[in-house]
Design an enzyme around this catalytic site. Structure first.
Site, PDB file in Angstrom:
ATOM      1  N   SER A  75       0.823  -1.208   0.000  1.00 47.76           N
ATOM      2  CA  SER A  75       0.000   0.000   0.000  1.00 47.76           C
ATOM      3  C   SER A  75       0.862   1.265   0.000  1.00 47.76           C
ATOM      4  O   SER A  75       1.995   1.275   0.493  1.00 47.76           O
ATOM      5  CB  SER A  75      -0.909   0.025   1.225  1.00 47.76           C
ATOM      6  OG  SER A  75      -1.694  -1.141   1.284  1.00 47.76           O
TER       7      SER A  75
HETATM    8  N1  SAH Z   1      -1.121  -4.032   3.666  1.00 44.27           N
HETATM    9  C1  SAH Z   1      -0.545  -4.762   2.568  1.00 44.27           C
HETATM   10  C2  SAH Z   1      -1.481  -4.680   1.396  1.00 44.27           C
HETATM   11  C3  SAH Z   1      -1.294  -5.761   0.439  1.00 44.27           C
HETATM   12  S1  SAH Z   1      -2.483  -5.753  -0.884  1.00 44.27           S
HETATM   13  C4  SAH Z   1       0.799  -4.163   2.209  1.00 44.27           C
HETATM   14  O1  SAH Z   1       0.970  -2.955   2.376  1.00 44.27           O
HETATM   15  O2  SAH Z   1       1.661  -4.878   1.742  1.00 44.27           O
HETATM   16  C5  SAH Z   1      -3.842  -6.612  -0.148  1.00 44.27           C
HETATM   17  C6  SAH Z   1      -3.573  -8.009   0.332  1.00 44.27           C
HETATM   18  O3  SAH Z   1      -4.831  -8.554   0.715  1.00 44.27           O
HETATM   19  C7  SAH Z   1      -2.991  -8.949  -0.712  1.00 44.27           C
HETATM   20  O4  SAH Z   1      -1.834  -9.558  -0.214  1.00 44.27           O
HETATM   21  C8  SAH Z   1      -4.105  -9.973  -0.930  1.00 44.27           C
HETATM   22  O5  SAH Z   1      -3.649 -11.279  -1.220  1.00 44.27           O
HETATM   23  C9  SAH Z   1      -4.819  -9.924   0.402  1.00 44.27           C
HETATM   24  N2  SAH Z   1      -6.193 -10.439   0.365  1.00 44.27           N
HETATM   25  C10 SAH Z   1      -7.137 -10.275  -0.582  1.00 44.27           C
HETATM   26  N3  SAH Z   1      -8.274 -10.900  -0.238  1.00 44.27           N
HETATM   27  C11 SAH Z   1      -8.053 -11.495   0.968  1.00 44.27           C
HETATM   28  C12 SAH Z   1      -8.837 -12.301   1.844  1.00 44.27           C
HETATM   29  N4  SAH Z   1     -10.096 -12.647   1.561  1.00 44.27           N
HETATM   30  N5  SAH Z   1      -8.273 -12.720   2.997  1.00 44.27           N
HETATM   31  C13 SAH Z   1      -6.993 -12.395   3.326  1.00 44.27           C
HETATM   32  N6  SAH Z   1      -6.204 -11.633   2.537  1.00 44.27           N
HETATM   33  C14 SAH Z   1      -6.718 -11.194   1.364  1.00 44.27           C
END
Ligand code: SAH
Length: 215
Positions: free
Chosen positions: A65
């Site tokens: 993010s």
């Molecule tokens: N806060 C993280 C954001 C990563 S993007 C960072 O800054 O790195 C969002 C993440 O949510 C991804 O890794 C994706 O795989 C995860 N995600 C999407 N749907 C999900 C679900 N149902 N349960 C758990 N994680 C999920």
């Protein structure tokens, strides 16, 4: 965390100045961002861009993010009172997890993509952040066994707020979550008051979608 990635301290300070300019006021959040080596949460090939205020790819079609969004969500989560137990849905790179773990006593984090979770687990251990529990699972269901939570933060966008997340909030608990289809998402803060949930719009945002099932 001192000594890790200190060569980037000046670039991190510039990022913090920018976040301040963009409206982030909470010094607790800004201090933690100033101390957290974001470049360790991505591939070396792109780590020269780690302190730009932008989302970057982390593989598997996902992104780390944007720092402004991490700061904004964290600020909203800890305003008024510091939650003791926080659930994060969407561990991804683990960067937001690292920020939370330096502010919150107990952090629980759920990720559906196993290789991302394992990589994040290693990175967070290297930084000696030990107050984090990890789950490879579908965050649509939250993490009921460890609940309830004073706050829940979701870093991928469902179309609607999952009811299981609302159920796992303590009374007066707070949920910070992006919702809506790609192109028109809203970042919401939801505060529980018994069986009533008060919603406030925080920002217009662009997140990857929250997906069902695990990989
Ligand atoms: N806060 C993280 C954001 C990563 S993007 C960072 O800054 O790195 C969002 C993440 O949510 C991804 O890794 C994706 O795989 C995860 N995600 C999407 N749907 C999900 C679900 N149902 N349960 C758990 N994680 C999920």
């Amino acid at each position: 965390m001192d000594g890790i990635g200190m060569t980037s301290q000046r670039t991190r300070d510039r990022l913090v100045e920018r976040l301040r300019y963009e409206g982030i006021k909470d010094n607790r959040v800004l201090d933690v961002i100033s101390n957290t080596p974001r470049h360790l949460f991505m591939d070396e090939a792109i780590s020269s861009r780690a302190y730009e205020d932008t989302a970057l790819p982390i593989g598997h079609g996902q992104t780390i993010s944007q720092p402004y969004i991490v700061a904004r969500m964290t600020e909203a989560l800890i305003a008024d009172s510091l939650p003791g137990r926080v659930l994060e849905v969407g561990t991804g790179s683990g960067y937001q997890t690292a920020v939370l773990a330096q502010l919150i006593e107990n952090v629980y984090t759920v990720e559906r993509i196993s290789p991302l979770l394992e990589q994040a687990r290693k990175r967070l251990a290297l930084l000696n952040l030990c107050n984090i529990e990890f789950l490879h699972g579908d965050g649509y269901a939250g993490w009921a066994e460890q609940g309830s939570y004073d706050a829940i933060i979701v870093t991928a966008a469902p179309l609607d707020i999952p009811s299981s997340l609302l159920e796992q909030l303590t009374d007066n608990g707070k949920l910070v979550i992006p919702t809506g289809p790609a192109g028109s998402q809203q970042l919401l803060q939801v505060v529980r008051d018994g069986d009533t949930f008060h919603k406030h719009l925080l920002d217009r945002v662009s997140f990857v979608p929250l997906k069902e099932g695990i990989l």
